[in-house]
Design an enzyme around this catalytic site. Structure first.
Site, mmCIF file in Angstrom:
data_model
loop_
_atom_site.group_PDB
_atom_site.id
_atom_site.type_symbol
_atom_site.label_atom_id
_atom_site.label_comp_id
_atom_site.label_asym_id
_atom_site.label_seq_id
_atom_site.Cartn_x
_atom_site.Cartn_y
_atom_site.Cartn_z
ATOM 1 N N CYS A 35 21.701 57.897 44.154
ATOM 2 C CA CYS A 35 22.791 58.763 44.611
ATOM 3 C C CYS A 35 22.447 60.246 44.504
ATOM 4 O O CYS A 35 21.728 60.673 43.620
ATOM 5 C CB CYS A 35 24.079 58.450 43.847
ATOM 6 S SG CYS A 35 23.990 58.655 42.060
ATOM 7 N N GLU B 165 19.928 52.954 37.657
ATOM 8 C CA GLU B 165 18.876 53.916 37.316
ATOM 9 C C GLU B 165 19.100 54.500 35.928
ATOM 10 O O GLU B 165 18.152 54.674 35.162
ATOM 11 C CB GLU B 165 18.827 55.056 38.351
ATOM 12 C CG GLU B 165 18.489 54.611 39.749
ATOM 13 C CD GLU B 165 19.701 54.306 40.615
ATOM 14 O OE1 GLU B 165 19.600 54.480 41.840
ATOM 15 O OE2 GLU B 165 20.762 53.883 40.079
ATOM 16 N N HIS C 213 25.234 53.292 36.278
ATOM 17 C CA HIS C 213 24.382 52.909 37.398
ATOM 18 C C HIS C 213 23.065 52.324 36.886
ATOM 19 O O HIS C 213 22.646 52.583 35.751
ATOM 20 C CB HIS C 213 24.087 54.119 38.280
ATOM 21 C CG HIS C 213 25.259 54.580 39.084
ATOM 22 N ND1 HIS C 213 25.148 55.562 40.033
ATOM 23 C CD2 HIS C 213 26.561 54.193 39.098
ATOM 24 C CE1 HIS C 213 26.325 55.771 40.598
ATOM 25 N NE2 HIS C 213 27.206 54.955 40.031
#
Length: 149
Positions: A80, A57, A55
């Site tokens: 998330c 991040e 992801h």
């Protein structure tokens, strides 16, 4: 605290990153993330990798390392709350990195993504939502249509 003009500029950069892999991230949405240190310098950038993992991040935090502490994360989609892989969720990673502020364009409607803001706020992270939401929505409309509750 970083001013509104800088917030818009950094979110604009995060959106640029998200657009780079749009349509290439499998079932995951293409997200962009910028990590800015406590002094206002970009220390990490990431976008959802081709195929959907890692992801954005995670990539940006790995690049920033210790410089993320006390900084701000600019993320195009709500970090998330949990991951289907069992790895640490992006919200958990931001907390562990001691990010003090998260600025996000749009709330996630996916059952595993939704709730990330709640996790961040409960940990004392300042969360601002809705910045450049209209610019981000086209990136996530199809994802929301097929992955919402």
């Amino acid at each position: 605290m970083i001013g509104k003009r800088r917030d818009r500029r950094f979110m604009g950069r995060a959106l640029e990153l998200a657009r780079l892999n749009f349509g290439l991230t499998g079932e995951n949405p293409s997200v962009g993330c910028i990590i800015v240190d406590a002094h206002g310098h970009i220390v990490g950038e990431g976008m959802t990798h081709v195929g959907g993992r890692p992801h954005a991040e995670q990539i940006a935090l790995d690049m920033a390392g210790e410089r993320a502490k006390g900084g701000t994360a600019y993320v195009t989609l709500e970090p998330c709350r949990e991951r289907s892989t069992g790895e640490d969720a992006c919200s958990t990673r931001l907390i562990a990195a001691q990010i003090s502020r998260v600025v996000c364009a749009i709330e996630d409607k996916h059952p595993k993504g939704a709730g990330g803001f709640h996790v961040l706020r409960n940990a004392g992270v300042d969360v601002l939502t809705g910045l450049k939401q209209d610019d981000a929505l086209p990136l996530y409309e199809d994802f929301f249509a097929t992955h919402s509750e």
